[in-house]
Motif scaffolding. Structure first.
Motif, mmCIF file in Angstrom:
data_model
loop_
_atom_site.group_PDB
_atom_site.id
_atom_site.type_symbol
_atom_site.label_atom_id
_atom_site.label_comp_id
_atom_site.label_asym_id
_atom_site.label_seq_id
_atom_site.Cartn_x
_atom_site.Cartn_y
_atom_site.Cartn_z
ATOM 1 N N GLU A 1 86.983 24.818 153.866
ATOM 2 C CA GLU A 1 86.778 25.885 152.880
ATOM 3 C C GLU A 1 88.091 26.189 152.176
ATOM 4 O O GLU A 1 89.150 26.226 152.815
ATOM 5 C CB GLU A 1 86.284 27.173 153.561
ATOM 6 C CG GLU A 1 84.908 27.085 154.176
ATOM 7 C CD GLU A 1 83.774 26.994 153.154
ATOM 8 O OE1 GLU A 1 84.009 27.270 151.958
ATOM 9 O OE2 GLU A 1 82.662 26.610 153.559
ATOM 10 N N ASP B 1 80.416 34.959 167.586
ATOM 11 C CA ASP B 1 81.255 36.091 168.016
ATOM 12 C C ASP B 1 82.747 35.789 167.855
ATOM 13 O O ASP B 1 83.583 36.413 168.500
ATOM 14 C CB ASP B 1 80.917 36.532 169.448
ATOM 15 C CG ASP B 1 81.190 35.420 170.460
ATOM 16 O OD1 ASP B 1 81.532 34.303 170.026
ATOM 17 O OD2 ASP B 1 81.073 35.672 171.671
ATOM 18 N N ALA C 1 85.421 35.337 159.514
ATOM 19 C CA ALA C 1 84.317 35.308 160.490
ATOM 20 C C ALA C 1 83.041 34.807 159.816
ATOM 21 O O ALA C 1 82.279 34.026 160.406
ATOM 22 C CB ALA C 1 84.107 36.694 161.087
ATOM 23 N N ALA C 2 82.820 35.232 158.576
ATOM 24 C CA ALA C 2 81.604 34.780 157.872
ATOM 25 C C ALA C 2 81.674 33.271 157.634
ATOM 26 O O ALA C 2 80.674 32.558 157.801
ATOM 27 C CB ALA C 2 81.468 35.526 156.543
ATOM 28 N N LEU C 3 82.863 32.769 157.285
ATOM 29 C CA LEU C 3 83.019 31.316 157.086
ATOM 30 C C LEU C 3 82.801 30.588 158.411
ATOM 31 O O LEU C 3 82.176 29.522 158.456
ATOM 32 C CB LEU C 3 84.417 30.996 156.539
ATOM 33 C CG LEU C 3 84.765 31.598 155.174
ATOM 34 C CD1 LEU C 3 86.222 31.301 154.817
ATOM 35 C CD2 LEU C 3 83.833 31.052 154.098
ATOM 36 N N ALA D 1 80.958 31.614 160.968
ATOM 37 C CA ALA D 1 79.539 31.668 161.341
ATOM 38 C C ALA D 1 78.780 30.563 160.619
ATOM 39 O O ALA D 1 77.961 29.848 161.216
ATOM 40 C CB ALA D 1 78.968 33.041 160.985
ATOM 41 N N ALA D 2 79.096 30.383 159.333
ATOM 42 C CA ALA D 2 78.416 29.328 158.575
ATOM 43 C C ALA D 2 78.806 27.952 159.109
ATOM 44 O O ALA D 2 77.953 27.075 159.301
ATOM 45 C CB ALA D 2 78.765 29.456 157.096
ATOM 46 N N ALA E 1 88.761 37.410 163.233
ATOM 47 C CA ALA E 1 87.758 36.330 163.260
ATOM 48 C C ALA E 1 87.805 35.554 164.579
ATOM 49 O O ALA E 1 87.190 34.498 164.702
ATOM 50 C CB ALA E 1 88.027 35.375 162.094
ATOM 51 N N ASN F 1 74.866 31.452 162.226
ATOM 52 C CA ASN F 1 74.856 32.698 161.459
ATOM 53 C C ASN F 1 74.185 33.777 162.283
ATOM 54 O O ASN F 1 73.128 33.579 162.833
ATOM 55 C CB ASN F 1 74.075 32.502 160.155
ATOM 56 C CG ASN F 1 74.985 31.966 159.070
ATOM 57 O OD1 ASN F 1 76.058 32.493 158.849
ATOM 58 N ND2 ASN F 1 74.563 30.882 158.424
ATOM 59 N N GLY F 2 74.826 34.925 162.408
ATOM 60 C CA GLY F 2 74.184 36.025 163.133
ATOM 61 C C GLY F 2 74.641 36.125 164.581
ATOM 62 O O GLY F 2 74.771 37.215 165.104
ATOM 63 N N ASP G 1 86.975 36.632 154.304
ATOM 64 C CA ASP G 1 86.119 37.039 155.427
ATOM 65 C C ASP G 1 85.922 35.778 156.284
ATOM 66 O O ASP G 1 84.959 35.029 156.123
ATOM 67 C CB ASP G 1 84.784 37.574 154.894
ATOM 68 C CG ASP G 1 83.876 38.025 156.034
ATOM 69 O OD1 ASP G 1 84.195 37.735 157.214
ATOM 70 O OD2 ASP G 1 82.841 38.647 155.743
#
Ligand SMILES: C[S@@+](CC[C@H](N)C(=O)[O-])C[C@H]1O[C@@H](n2cnc3c(N)ncnc32)[C@H](O)[C@@H]1O
Length: 298
Positions: free
Chosen positions: A107, A131, A117-119, A121-122, A158, A127-128, A115
């Motif tokens: 990325e 941790d 952590a969002a990257l 998770a993907a 993250a 996703n969701g 963000d």
């Protein structure tokens, strides 16, 4: 967009134009490879399905190496679209050759503000239920943030509780004479470039008191420094003149020569060849080098 929204805009500009890191990717990987591996070897106790973040991954050599060492996922993150383009191509080829490698994604993002952590998770495909990363790693990719404390706090946010940090950074310029030797030779021929414009200081993390305070201030604990005193095969074993040309394409030497005519470039090349000659060996140009391998826990 204000500097507060985009604090590392100058770094993005610097590393977007880092064509030498693209053209010379194999030589740079060969020079730095053993230091990255030493940093990887300090990491113990990762879970089998570990998720790893490689910060400032550049053209992605260490990201690919991590994909062979863990069972979860590996995300390489870098502010430079130029370098991530190369990393993505290398990643696709790597996965095609090695079906057992962990999933790899790359990325383009600023480690200080994204963000992450969002990257993550993907990248982990979870996703969701992600941790946080089990490991935040870097080979010489974390010394250039406008606000290091903010960046390492963002990276920690993250990271899962108990997760690890491990990175390599350079010790002092005196312990790493490869850079100053070339710069000094060039600056005897042309003047130091004016300040201004994007630049980087690879030795910004040489001072352990600064780094420890900065990491602890960002919430990391058990901060430790392992000295890694080694050598650098500058130019990765290329002949002397070729190594001189390659080293002049990096950092201040390159900036100092911009706009000068070919005869001045030729004089500078002669000066660098003479300066590197005492370090020439049958293996190529060999310098002492010293890195810190820094580890910490969330
Ligand atoms: C010295 S290079 C190291 C690259 C790679 N880790 C390697 O060992 O080949 C430093 C890297 O840090 C990246 N970088 C600098 N500032 C960054 C930031 N704010 N966020 C993410 N990456 C950054 C640069 O784009 C560059 O790829």
């Amino acid at each position: 967009m204000s500097v507060n929204d985009d604090p590392n805009a100058q770094q993005r500009e610097f590393w977007r134009n880092a064509d030498v890191w693209v053209q010379e990717q194999e030589r740079l990987d060969a020079q730095l490879g053993h230091i990255g591996l030493a940093a990887m070897e300090t990491v113990e106790g990762l879970p089998t399905e570990a998720n790893v973040l490689d910060v400032g991954c550049g053209c992605g050599q260490t990201t690919l190496q991590w994909s062979e060492r863990v069972g979860g996922s590996v995300l390489g993150l870098d502010i430079s679209e130029t370098l991530i383009d190369v990393a993505r191509r290398r990643g696709a080829a790597h996965v095609a050759e090695r079906s057992e490698a962990a999933p790899i994604s790359f990325e383009i993002a600023d480690a200080q503000t994204a963000d992450i952590a969002a990257l993550g998770a993907a990248a982990s495909g979870r996703n969701g239920v992600f941790d946080g990363f089990d490991l935040v790693f870097s080979r010489f990719g974390v010394m250039f943030f406008a606000d290091s404390g903010a960046a390492f706090a963002n990276l920690r946010a993250a990271t899962r509780p108990g997760g690890q940090l491990a990175f390599a950074c350079w010790q002092t310029p005196r312990q790493n004479p490869w850079l100053i030797t070339v710069n000094k030779a060039v600056l005897e021929i042309v003047e130091m470039p004016d300040g201004g414009g994007p630049s980087v200081d690879p030795f910004a993390f040489a001072d352990t008191d600064f780094v420890r305070g900065m990491l602890e201030g960002a919430g990391w604990s058990s901060v430790a420094f392992e000295p890694f005193e080694t050598e650098m095969l500058y130019g990765a074993g290329s002949p002397l003149a070729e190594t001189a040309r390659f080293t002049m394409d990096l950092g201040i030497a390159r900036r100092a020569l911009v706009g000068h005519p070919p005869d001045v470039h030729a004089q500078a090349l002669d000066a660098v060849v003479a300066a590197l000659a005492p370090f020439e060996t049958p293996r190529g140009v060999v310098f002492p080098a010293a890195a810190w391998i820094v580890t910490a826990r969330n």
